[in-house]
Every structure is written in C-alpha cells, then in structure tokens.
Scaffold this active site. Structure first.
Site, PDB file in Angstrom:
ATOM      1  N   ASN A 180       8.254   0.467  -5.185  1.00  0.00           N
ATOM      2  CA  ASN A 180       7.365  -0.466  -5.881  1.00  0.00           C
ATOM      3  C   ASN A 180       7.378  -0.273  -7.386  1.00  0.00           C
ATOM      4  O   ASN A 180       6.812  -1.078  -8.118  1.00  0.00           O
ATOM      5  CB  ASN A 180       5.924  -0.294  -5.365  1.00  0.00           C
ATOM      6  CG  ASN A 180       5.776  -0.728  -3.930  1.00  0.00           C
ATOM      7  OD1 ASN A 180       6.431  -1.668  -3.497  1.00  0.00           O
ATOM      8  ND2 ASN A 180       4.942  -0.038  -3.179  1.00  0.00           N
ATOM      9  N   ASP A 192       3.078   7.812 -10.487  1.00  0.00           N
ATOM     10  CA  ASP A 192       2.522   7.083  -9.364  1.00  0.00           C
ATOM     11  C   ASP A 192       1.730   8.080  -8.527  1.00  0.00           C
ATOM     12  O   ASP A 192       1.924   9.298  -8.652  1.00  0.00           O
ATOM     13  CB  ASP A 192       3.657   6.450  -8.547  1.00  0.00           C
ATOM     14  CG  ASP A 192       3.130   5.637  -7.378  1.00  0.00           C
ATOM     15  OD1 ASP A 192       2.046   5.050  -7.510  1.00  0.00           O
ATOM     16  OD2 ASP A 192       3.798   5.609  -6.329  1.00  0.00           O
ATOM     17  N   LYS A 193       0.827   7.611  -7.674  1.00  0.00           N
ATOM     18  CA  LYS A 193       0.005   8.552  -6.896  1.00  0.00           C
ATOM     19  C   LYS A 193       0.588   8.802  -5.503  1.00  0.00           C
ATOM     20  O   LYS A 193       1.088   9.889  -5.211  1.00  0.00           O
ATOM     21  CB  LYS A 193      -1.433   8.033  -6.771  1.00  0.00           C
ATOM     22  CG  LYS A 193      -2.365   9.013  -6.022  1.00  0.00           C
ATOM     23  CD  LYS A 193      -3.765   8.479  -5.916  1.00  0.00           C
ATOM     24  CE  LYS A 193      -3.888   7.442  -4.830  1.00  0.00           C
ATOM     25  NZ  LYS A 193      -3.761   8.019  -3.469  1.00  0.00           N
ATOM     26  N   ASP A 237       8.378   6.456  -6.614  1.00  0.00           N
ATOM     27  CA  ASP A 237       9.177   6.629  -5.403  1.00  0.00           C
ATOM     28  C   ASP A 237      10.385   5.704  -5.355  1.00  0.00           C
ATOM     29  O   ASP A 237      11.102   5.674  -4.373  1.00  0.00           O
ATOM     30  CB  ASP A 237       8.308   6.437  -4.155  1.00  0.00           C
ATOM     31  CG  ASP A 237       7.652   5.051  -4.117  1.00  0.00           C
ATOM     32  OD1 ASP A 237       7.990   4.222  -4.992  1.00  0.00           O
ATOM     33  OD2 ASP A 237       6.822   4.803  -3.234  1.00  0.00           O
ATOM     34  N   ARG A 289      -8.417   7.224   1.145  1.00  0.00           N
ATOM     35  CA  ARG A 289      -7.903   5.862   1.063  1.00  0.00           C
ATOM     36  C   ARG A 289      -8.594   5.039   2.139  1.00  0.00           C
ATOM     37  O   ARG A 289      -8.628   5.442   3.310  1.00  0.00           O
ATOM     38  CB  ARG A 289      -6.390   5.855   1.275  1.00  0.00           C
ATOM     39  CG  ARG A 289      -5.776   4.483   1.093  1.00  0.00           C
ATOM     40  CD  ARG A 289      -4.267   4.535   1.231  1.00  0.00           C
ATOM     41  NE  ARG A 289      -3.667   3.226   1.047  1.00  0.00           N
ATOM     42  CZ  ARG A 289      -2.373   2.965   1.200  1.00  0.00           C
ATOM     43  NH1 ARG A 289      -1.548   3.953   1.522  1.00  0.00           N
ATOM     44  NH2 ARG A 289      -1.906   1.749   1.017  1.00  0.00           N
TER      45      ARG A 289
END
Length: 1213
Positions: free
Chosen positions: A848, A507-508, A845, A670
């Site tokens: 999600n 994941d980022k 994390d 972002r």
C-alpha cells in the site's frame, strides 16, 4: 458515501493527459555531414592561421609554435570527446534543430531526474497506409529509448508511448473478442513484439565507453604529461592501475549484464483467441487487446507473459518476484464491476490484474455460460480468460528490469559538489601556474616547452588519478555491505542520502508491529446464552467476550467475510483473516466454502466478494448456508471495516457505539465493525446482479472484532536508536488514530497524555482522552513544541480545504502521527516534507505504500518473504574480533546456486599450490602446519572474493518494484544498516576530499615556487609516493561503520565551515613547516648553483631530500589527521591496514630524517644524509607538522564539525 459513478470517473484520467513517467523532453534534429560538424569547421581556420603565423612569418618561435599547435590539437580532441560526454554539445555541433519531427533524423531524449541520462537516438519510420493519397501523412515516426517505444502524435505535436488499453471502461474489456490477424499485425507494428531482450555488449564496446569517460581521458592526459617530464616509472604504474581498474569494472559489468539477460523468460505457446477461434501462438506474438487463456503450469517455469486484466475465472498468483510479497494474491475477474467504470491500475491492479513476471499457482476455470458469445470464448484448456494490457518493457516486470539495467550506471557520490570542489582547487592551481610562468619567463634562456609542461602539470594536479576510483569505491563498498546484510538496492546513488536523513517515516502494521495479529475477542454484544453452560452472559458493552461464545450471526460474518483461499491444502491470504478463522475454529475448503471444525452450524458458501479497498476501508461478501432438510439456501451479506465507515450503514447500532470503539482503540487495539444483512432466498440471476451498495446498507450490528498487533521484537530498540542518533520519527498509517497514538507512545516517540488529534468537526486539536480542545493555529505558537500532534486523513482534507497552503505546511513537520491516511495521501505527505527541506526516509511493506516509497529520498520496502531471521541478524551484529563492525550475513542459496558455488569452490582449491610431500630436507612439521594454515586462509580469501563478485547483481526476487531499497530480512533493523552505510559513505567522501585538497594545494606550491629553486623528485620517489597514496585511499574506502548509530550527525555536504577552515588551517601549518625547512636549508646548509639548470637530470641533494621527507610527512599527516573514524566508522586503530601503512611510513621517514636508516636503503630512496646539526630541526619540523595539524583539526571538529538536525518547528506562512 459517494455515488459509484462519480467514484469511477474521479479514479480515472485519460492516458493522453498524463505526464510520462520516463521522458521529460524530446528535441528533434537533422544530422549534418561530417565535414560540417562543429569540431571540423571551427578548427580549420584556426589551423590555417597557425600555419600562416608559424611557417610563413617569424611571429612565433619554434618552441611557442609547437606549444600552440599542441594546445590546438588538445582543444580539438576535447571538443570531439565532449560530443561523447554531453548529448547537448553533440547536438549543437553535429546536428541542426528542426520544428517538425517528421523532417528529423534523430532526437535528443531528456529523461526525468533519476531515470538515466539523456541520449541521442535515431528516428524510425513505417507507412501505416501505403495506399493513402498522401503517403507522407501516413508515415508513423517513432524511436526507442531505454527499451520503450515512443510514437509521434501529430495532434498534440509530441512523442508519447503508444496508447496501451489500460484505462478503458470495463464493458469494453468484457465485450472484447480478440483480434483478427490483420489487426494483430497493425498492433504489433504499433506496440512492438512482446520481448524482454537485453542486449549485452562485448568487452571492447564497454571498455571503449569507459575509456572515453572524462576522468579516464583526463588521467591518461596527465600520464602523458608525466612521461614528457621523464617520470616513466610513475607514469607506467599509474596507467597500469587505471587500465586494470577499468578492465575489472568492465568484467564486472559484463557479469551483471549476463545475469540481467537471464532475468527474462523464454517464450512459450499459449491459447489465444484470434479470428474468432482459439489457437496456440507464441508469447512473443502477444499484442495489447489479445484475449488469452492463462493456466497454472506447475511443471514448467513459465511466468505470466504480460500485464493483463482478468475477464473470467479466478487465480491465485505469486507476486514475490515483483513486490516481495510472500503471501500469494487472489485475483478475481471484472465480471462484477460496473460497466461504466474505468480500469485504474492503482485502484484495481491488486485485485483484477495479472502482472508480467508473476506466476499463477492456482486457477479456477470460469463457470459455464448459456450465452452463445461467452460460451465461444471458453478456453479449450479450461484456463482463465484474460485481456492483454501491456507488453514488453512496458509491463511491471519490464519496468523493474529497466530500473535494474539503467540504475547500475548511477554509482556516484555528490557529482555537483565534486565539480564545485575541483573548481575551488583550480583557483589555487591557476594562481600557482601563473606564478611559475611569469617568474620562469623572466629568464630568456629557459626552455618555454619545459615551462609550459610544468604549468600544465600544476593544473592537472588538482584532480588526482585516484579520485574517480575512490568515489566509486566509497559507494560500492556500502552497496556490497548492504547486500551481505540482506538489503538490496536498485538505485545506488541514493546511498549517500541515507547519511543525511532528517525524518524517518514508518508504516505501522507489518512494519513497526507484527503482521501476525492476535484476536482478543468481540465487544459491543452479549454472549450467546446457548454457549454459556448455564452461566449468566456478559452484557456490559465494554466487556470482551471470547469468539467461542458469540452468537451464530457473528460467527457467520467472521467465517464468511474474508479473501482466503486454499492452495495445496494450505490456507493462504491476509494473516489477520487467517488468525480470525483459526480463532473461531473454521476451515477454508475448495470452491470458496468454509466449514466448522466442530459444532452444529452449517457450512457457508461464498458466492460473491467485494474486496477490501484502502479508499473504502471495508470489504463485504454475499454468502449462503444450506439448512438440513432444505434444498434452497439462505443468503446473507457480511461486512467488516473501519467503525467510522460502517457507522452509517447500520440499521441499528448500540447506544455507546463510539464510546466502545474509543475505549478499545485507546488501549492500542485494532477495531473492526461487523455487520450482517439477511437476504433470504435468491435466484442465481438476482445473486449475480447484486451491487456493493445493495449489500452495504441496512446492516445488523453483530459486534466489534478486537485485534491486537504486538510490536515487533526489534521495533522499540530501532526507534530508540534512531531517536538517539538525531532523527525525527513519524508514523504514517491507514489505521485508527487512537491505535496509532498508543503504538507511538509504546515506542516512546510520543507521549500519549500530551497527544492531540485534529478533529475536523470541531476544527481543533483534541486530547486523546477528550479533556482538552485547542484551536488549529494554537500549535504553531511558541512554547508548544512539546505537543505530540496526530493528523488524520479526513483532517488533512479539511485543513487543505479551509486553510492556506503555507499554514498547512507549517503544521506538517510538527505532526508525529498521521492516521487513516490513504496511499495517495502518504505520497502527497512525503513530497511536502521534501519540499520543506527534510531528507526523508519511508519504510513500508511495499504494497500500500508504493507511492510514498518511490518518492522518498530513501524508500525501504520490508519484504515479507524473509530469507534471514531477525535472530540470525542480531547474532551477526556482534563482532567476534571485538572491533564493533558490521558482520555480513550469509544469504541462503537455492539448490542450483549452492551446487554451482560448491563446484567453483572445488575448482578454486584445485588450482592453488599444494604443500610438498614430507621427505629429506623438508621443513619441520610445525612449519608445514603453518604453511597449510596459510594455504587454507588463502583459499578462504579466494572464495570470499568470488562471493563478493556474486552479490553485486540485484536479481528479480531481490528487488522490489516498490522501493529503491528492499530488505530481504523483513525487519526494521535494515533501516539502521542503511543509515550506517549512508553515514559511512558521506564521511568517507568528505575525508577523501579534505586529503585530496591538501595534497593538491601543497603540490601546487611545490611545482611552482620550489620548482624554480630546482626542487624535483626522482621517478622512484614519485612512484613510492603514488603507491602510498593509492594504498591509503583503498584502505579508507574499505572502512566499516560501527554497530550503533551515534547521536552525532555527519556534515551533509562538502562545502561547510568546518571543511573549508580546517583545509585552510592545515595547509597553513604544512606550508609554514615546509617554508621553514626550505629557508633554513638554503640559508645554512645548502647553496643553489649560480646557473640553475631546471632541465638537468635528477641528482640527489640536501634540498631535494628535505623537501621529499617533508612532502611524504605531509601526506601521511593528512591521512592520520583527517581520518574521521568514530563515531561513524571504525577508528584508525581498528582499521589495521591503514594504521600499519601510516606507522611503517612514519617510522621510515623519521629513520631517514634522523640518519638512522642504513645507507643502502637511503640510496634506494635517492636521498642524501642530513647534517647532524640539522637533524633536530628536520625531525622537529616533521613532528610539529603532524601534531599541530591534528590539534587544530580536533579543535575545529569540536566547534563546527557536527551536522545539525533540521528542526520540526516552522514559522507561520
């Protein structure tokens, strides 16, 4: 945007149609009487036939009759034990299958893979309605499996969990008025009491369970055979080792179970709405459908007792014990949810559901209502109104406890391969046993009993006694090392998979990049002229302006559109929202209000929130401001979200809306679009009736919020290490595609200039800068392997709808960045990669990414509740001794744990002997100091052993419901630790099998061909040989991985060209040297007696001496040659205990072979002196054996001893 009703219908599915996540199949049986069991009825005729042939006729000699009787008895015992080992065999021999479960007494429950093992459980019954005309029809049939209740459904003809009310329409929950006492009793019978009870068996039960395990029974059988063959010392030593090891494991298991028992909570009383009135009852009496009051209990350790949906009021909940998420979560009631929509735990659980085991850190009582029904439901303790969904082990806490409880039994490595390898060796053992029986039977005078015993010993030598111990140690050592490094594992069987990983998926946000963002500014609007101090405002749409000089409308959106809350004077919530509020210098206050720290703007009161959703990619609020001198408030809607999502919601937007967004996302930022909608004055009823769709339309564009999320300090180093260690790197994120590609280029697993993003509108791959467009199938052509592809979530939906599935699968491995992926799409992608044969690792994390983490071969949740700093981890990686091994971290303890540890330490020190006081005849001061140093070292070792025993239990708070691996240091560095331990486990297992295979093959030859020549070992020799083997295997299993991952990959399984060829070649070398020594001895230096008595007591002679020396050298050689060492673990020279054992053994063997060992020691080994003229030949053969085996193995290792990385490229179709 989809219609709300359709969205709700799609999001939910009836519980009856869902497959159970635990049980795969349930088969009903009726138990037979004992005398009809298969192991009785089948063997009675056999015993009768034996009695007739042995006692009534002379068909069998006495020896053969006794051998046959022993064989029948052993076979019957094995059949009885097989009923314990295999549930399927037990059902076949002791039960009769029936079609109607109502006629059954027991059922065989077969779980899904990696959910424990099959069990035969007893059926229970109770009468739902005793007054019914046909009482049999009112009988409810049910059973418990792994603490979960399953009830027979006559309509579907299968067993299902009781239908918990977890997917009802929201109006059902809102209209609920609790249970009457009679209804509650029915629900309690249906769902069971709300308990988290863990039964802890005693030592005797656990030891009996382990003592009837297949390996243990087999080993005890071998010990019995050795005793019959007069190997008393060796047999007693082996039996003691086995029993001691199993007893130690049982003691450890008892400690684990006692810790698990503490993970539950003590029942307590709370307010429950029963019989239309509030009263206090115990949490054990809660049933699904109860309406209860939940309040904060700061002075008491009382977690939420069940999973429940929040009906009225708001809560802030600490979920760290379940998810590891350190940020407390805000929970809101379902009052604002549309009545026709259904509750979906995946979609609504994060916002509206309180999970069992979590702790309420703050609650807000619901507002007073004028409605009579609602007013009567107001709790007397001013708590939040909740509706109980699930209880007991069906809650989130119960699910995690079951994972921990039933996961600790799965500590194993390559069960199927182990069985196959044993069968492979059994072929050679059967050949050797057949040779011995055929050749031995030619002598009519030979004792058939002894001959049969020797044949049995050959067959049993295939599985050495230390095999199960070593396989368990290989996994347990890695498990323990990971715990010390801050990584906890609830499913140890996954550790070997970590050594085989092909694809590392990350994941980022919060994983590769920091979870503490930086606000760069606002783009797309001009600065407020009143804030520019006379200077001309910036008007270029690409320019960034500071949040200090933005228009008031933009500031209002930034200040109001968030989910932050105040807890004990501390702002909690999403770090991005906290940073944004700090940047504009506003503060959150109580009662959902925000106020500016300075300036003339009015405070803002948030009246309604529509929270962020991964599926919707936006959030919105309704807020109001009160102007000075006016009593009424001015209301407005504030919306923020993904630019492409909000694009159609703006009434007006800048001409270069898309260009501005692209400009900043290409730089790695972002971008969030901000919208505002003025609503004027509104009544409270109109305010409450607002729907999300009413707010998220006709918005005024008020700017783009530009946020940068810098890379974590260790991300680049970890990604580069993984790339150099022969892994594919893939990013799977919900963020923008351009931002993700920029981060991928910074991490150097993507080239930004060659990145191609799939555009559904154009059905092709477009370059990042828009200068190149390629058709979809072009990327599969040869010569385009260097393309760095990026696929978005909408792009995936497009190609799934328009292309063949095989073509989609061909593209997936080539994609390096997956952007704008929803949690469901992440889970689908991981499953597709697994289907394509990639061993996958997923790092996220734990919020999600739950689905993807669960389905990956190795899922790692980075817990934000970091207890060990990354700096401390880096410092711990440097080995002070220069050995280059991992150094474990000392995990911080809470005050109670620290106090208990200090007390144990004092007790341990107090029990150790103290040096005598100085006096006449005492040792000098230097020697006393040395003795004290040794004592201090002994004390330290005792403490380390106690600490090791403490860290083997995974406790709540250490584990996460999200993934099998949970990193408490919150750093991607844990990924490297897991892979290092996985590779170490794989390599250790492989070299163990090579060593065991060589030993078994040599032993088969020695016990067959050489046995017929009178070769045997004394009891002392066999015991010394066993000690050496046990010690070396222990030292191998304790090997530690290196600090840096190697570019070489280990072989993924036992059956490969290298392993099979090197075993055969080494066996040929050992066999040749052994045959040379035996033939030379018999032809020149020793003659066999004319009448060879194989049953005579052991007497030292030259042949036995030469064979024993060669046999011991072979075993030392197998450890020396087959120890893998670098680049996966410490080298042989760094493994001090192992190298000392080998050096001492070789020194002793060559001293014995060269006649330089004193005769007294030689007599202890029960060997004779070798003739001087034969010494060079013996010493040369021993040296040649070691050198030749080492040389051949290293050549084969260079040619085919390296694992291969599965390539990304796939053929079309």
């Amino acid at each position: 945007m989809e219609d709300g009703r359709e969205n709700g219908d799609v999001a939910t599915q009836p519980a009856e149609n869902e497959k159970d996540s635990l049980v795969r199949q349930v088969i009903p049986y009726v138990e037979k009487p004992l005398w009809l069991h298969g192991y009785m009825t089948f063997f009675l005729p056999i015993y009768g036939f034996w009695a007739y042939t042995s006692l009534m006729t002379d068909l069998l000699a006495v020896e053969m009759a006794m051998i046959l009787l022993a064989g029948i008895g052993v076979l019957q015992i094995l059949v009885v034990l097989s009923c314990i080992w295999s549930v399927a065999i037990r059902c076949a021999l002791t039960c009769t299958q029936v079609d109607n479960p109502k006629m059954a007494t027991v059922v065989q429950v077969i779980p899904l893979p990696n959910n424990g093992s099959a069990e035969l459980v007893r059926l229970n019954r109770f009468h739902a309605d005793p007054s019914a005309e046909h009482p049999s029809e009112a009988v409810i049939v049910w059973f418990l499996f792994q603490k979960v209740k399953f009830v027979y459904n006559e309509i579907n003809g299968d067993f299902k969990r009781p239908p918990f009310p977890v997917n009802l329409p929201f109006h059902t929950y809102k209209a609920s008025k609790g249970h009457a006492d009679e209804t509650a009793k029915i629900y309690e019978r249906t769902f069971g009491r709300n308990r988290l009870e863990m039964y802890a068996p005693n030592f005797r039960e656990l030891f009996t369970e382990r003592a009837t395990a297949p390996f243990f029974v087999f080993q005890v059988f071998c010990v019995g055979l050795w005793c019959l063959d007069e190997y008393w010392y060796y047999s007693v030593f082996t039996l003691f080792m086995l029993v001691a090891f199993e007893a130690t494991l049982v003691q450890q298991q008892l400690r684990n179970l006692s810790e698990i028992r503490k993970m539950g909570y003590k029942p307590y009383n709370l307010q429950v709405y029963r019989n239309r009135r509030w009263r206090q009852i115990s949490t054990e009496e809660l049933v699904p459908g109860d309406v209860i009051s939940i309040i904060r209990r700061p002075e008491e350790d009382r977690p939420v007792p069940a999973d429940m949906v929040l009906l009225r009021g708001t809560c802030i909940v600490d979920e760290s014990l379940l998810t590891g998420e350190s940020v407390p979560q805000m929970k809101e009631s379902i009052e604002s949810m549309e009545d026709y929509r259904r509750l979906n735990m995946n979609e609504h659980g994060r916002l509206h559901v309180l999970f069992g085991g979590t702790r309420v850190v703050q609650h807000s009582a619901p507002d007073k209502s004028t409605d009579k029904d609602l007013a009567s439901l107001r709790p007397p303790d001013n708590g939040c109104l909740c509706y109980v969904l699930t209880t007991g082990f069906n809650t989130s806490q119960g699910s995690l406890l079951r994972t921990i409880m039933f996961g600790v039994k799965r500590v194993t490595a390559n069960n199927l391969e182990t069985f196959g390898f044993i069968l492979f060796l059994l072929v050679f053992a059967i050949s050797a046993a057949a040779y011995l029986w055929i050749e031995g039977s030619k002598d009519e005078k030979r004792n058939k009993y002894k001959l049969f015993l020797e044949c049995s010993l050959i067959l049993t030598s295939v599985v050495p006694p230390e095999l199960p111990i070593e396989l368990s140690l290989a996994v347990n050592s890695s498990l323990l090392a990971l715990v010390k490094l801050g990584t906890f594992c609830t499913e140890p069987f996954r550790i070997p998979f970590a050594g085989k990983i092909d694809m590392c998926c990350f994941d980022k946000t919060g994983t590769l990049t920091s979870d503490v963002p930086l606000v760069q500014g606002i783009a797309g609007i001009a600065a407020d002229q009143d804030s520019q101090d006379g200077s001309p405002p910036k008007s270029h749409p690409y320019d960034l302006i500071s949040v200090d000089v933005v228009p008031a409308e933009t500031t209002q959106v930034l200040a109001a559109c968030h989910s932050l809350a105040l807890l004990d004077d501390t702002t909690i919530g999403d770090p991005l929202e906290k940073v944004t509020l700090e940047a504009i210098k506003w503060n959150v206050t109580k009662a959902d209000a925000v106020v500016p720290l300075r300036g003339k703007q009015s405070a803002i009161k948030i009246h309604q929130r529509f929270h962020f959703s991964s599926a919707l990619k936006r959030m919105s609020v309704v807020a109001g401001t009160s102007q000075s001198g006016r009593s009424d408030a001015e209301y407005f809607g504030a919306v923020k979200g993904a630019p492409e999502t909000l694009r159609s919601m703006f009434a007006r937007r800048p001409d270069k809306y898309d260009d501005i967004c692209l400009h900043h996302t290409r730089s790695g930022a972002r971008v969030l679009a901000l919208g505002r909608k003025s609503m004027g004055n509104m009544s409270s009823s109109a305010l409450r009736s607002l729907r999300r769709d009413d707010v998220e339309c006709d918005l005024d564009f008020v700017g783009f919020l530009i946020i940068s999320t810098p890379l974590r300090p260790e991300s680049q180093a970890v990604v580069q290490e993984l790339l150099q260690a022969s892994h594919h790197i893939t990013m799977i994120t919900g963020d923008n595609a351009l931002t993700a590609c920029h981060v991928a280029s910074e991490l150097a697993f993507c080239q930004e200039k060659s990145s191609l993003i799939f555009e559904p509108a154009q059905n092709g791959w477009e370059s990042v800068h828009g200068r190149q467009l390629l058709p979809f199938e072009t990327v599969l052509e040869k010569g385009r392997a260097t393309d760095d592809l990026c696929l978005t979530g909408p792009g995936l939906d497009f190609i799934q709808a328009n292309y063949d599935r095989s073509l989609v699968r061909s593209v997936l491995p080539k994609v390096k960045v997956f952007a704008r992926f929803t949690p469901t799409q992440k889970e689908w992608l991981i499953n597709e990669l697994k289907h394509l044969g990639f061993v996958t690792l997923m790092v996220g994390d734990g919020t999600n990414d739950v689905g993807a983490l669960k389905h990956a071969h190795v899922g790692v949740a980075l817990l934000q509740k970091s207890v060990v700093s990354v700096e401390k981890l880096k410092a711990s990686m440097a080995d002070s001794s220069g050995g280059g091994t991992l150094v474990p971290l000392q995990m911080p303890l809470d005050p109670v744990q620290q106090k208990e540890k200090d007390l144990r330490k004092k007790k341990a020190i107090a029990t150790l002997p103290t040096p005598p006081p100085p006096g006449p005849g005492r040792r000098p001061a230097a020697q006393r100091s040395s003795a004290q140093d040794r004592q201090a070292k002994l004390q330290q070792m005792v403490q380390e052993m106690q600490d090791e025993q403490e860290v083997t239990v995974v406790k709540l708070g250490d584990a996460s419901v999200a993934a099998p691996f949970s990193s408490k240091i919150g750093s991607v560095r844990s990924v490297c630790d897991i892979i290092k331990q996985g590779r170490c486990t794989l390599v250790t297992t492989l070299q163990m099998f090579k060593i065991l295979a060589l030993n078994a093959l040599i032993l088969a030859y020695s016990q067959s061909v050489l046995y017929l020549k009178g070769v045997k070992f004394s009891d002392t020799q066999a015991t010394l040989q066993g000690l050496f083997l046990a010690a070396c295997f222990l030292f191998i299993s304790r090997s530690k991985p290196l600090t840096v991952l190697s570019s070489q990959r280990p072989l993924a399984n036992i059956f490969n060209v290298y392993t099979l060829v090197t075993v055969v070649c080494q066996f040929a070398i050992h066999f040749g040297c052994l045959v040379y020594l035996v033939t030379t001895t018999l032809s020149k230096y020793y003659s066999l007696p004319a009448e060879l008595d194989l049953e005579a007591e052991f007497a030292p002679n030259l042949l036995n001496t030469v064979v024993y020396l060669m046999s011991m050298t072979l075993q030392v050689s197998t450890f020396l040659v087959n120890y893998r060492g670098r680049p996966f673990m410490v080298s042989l020279l760094e493994n001090r205990p192992l190298v000392y054992s080998i050096v001492i053994s070789l020194t002793g063997l060559f001293a014995l072979a060269s006649n330089t060992m004193p005769s007294e020691i030689r007599d202890q080994f029960q060997i004779v002196a070798i003739p001087d003229e034969f010494v060079p030949g013996v010493v040369g053969a021993l040296a040649l054996d070691i050198f030749a085996a080492w040389f051949v193995d290293r050549i084969l290792m260079l040619l085919c001893g390296e694992g291969k990385l599965k390539q990304r490229s796939f053929r079309k179709g």
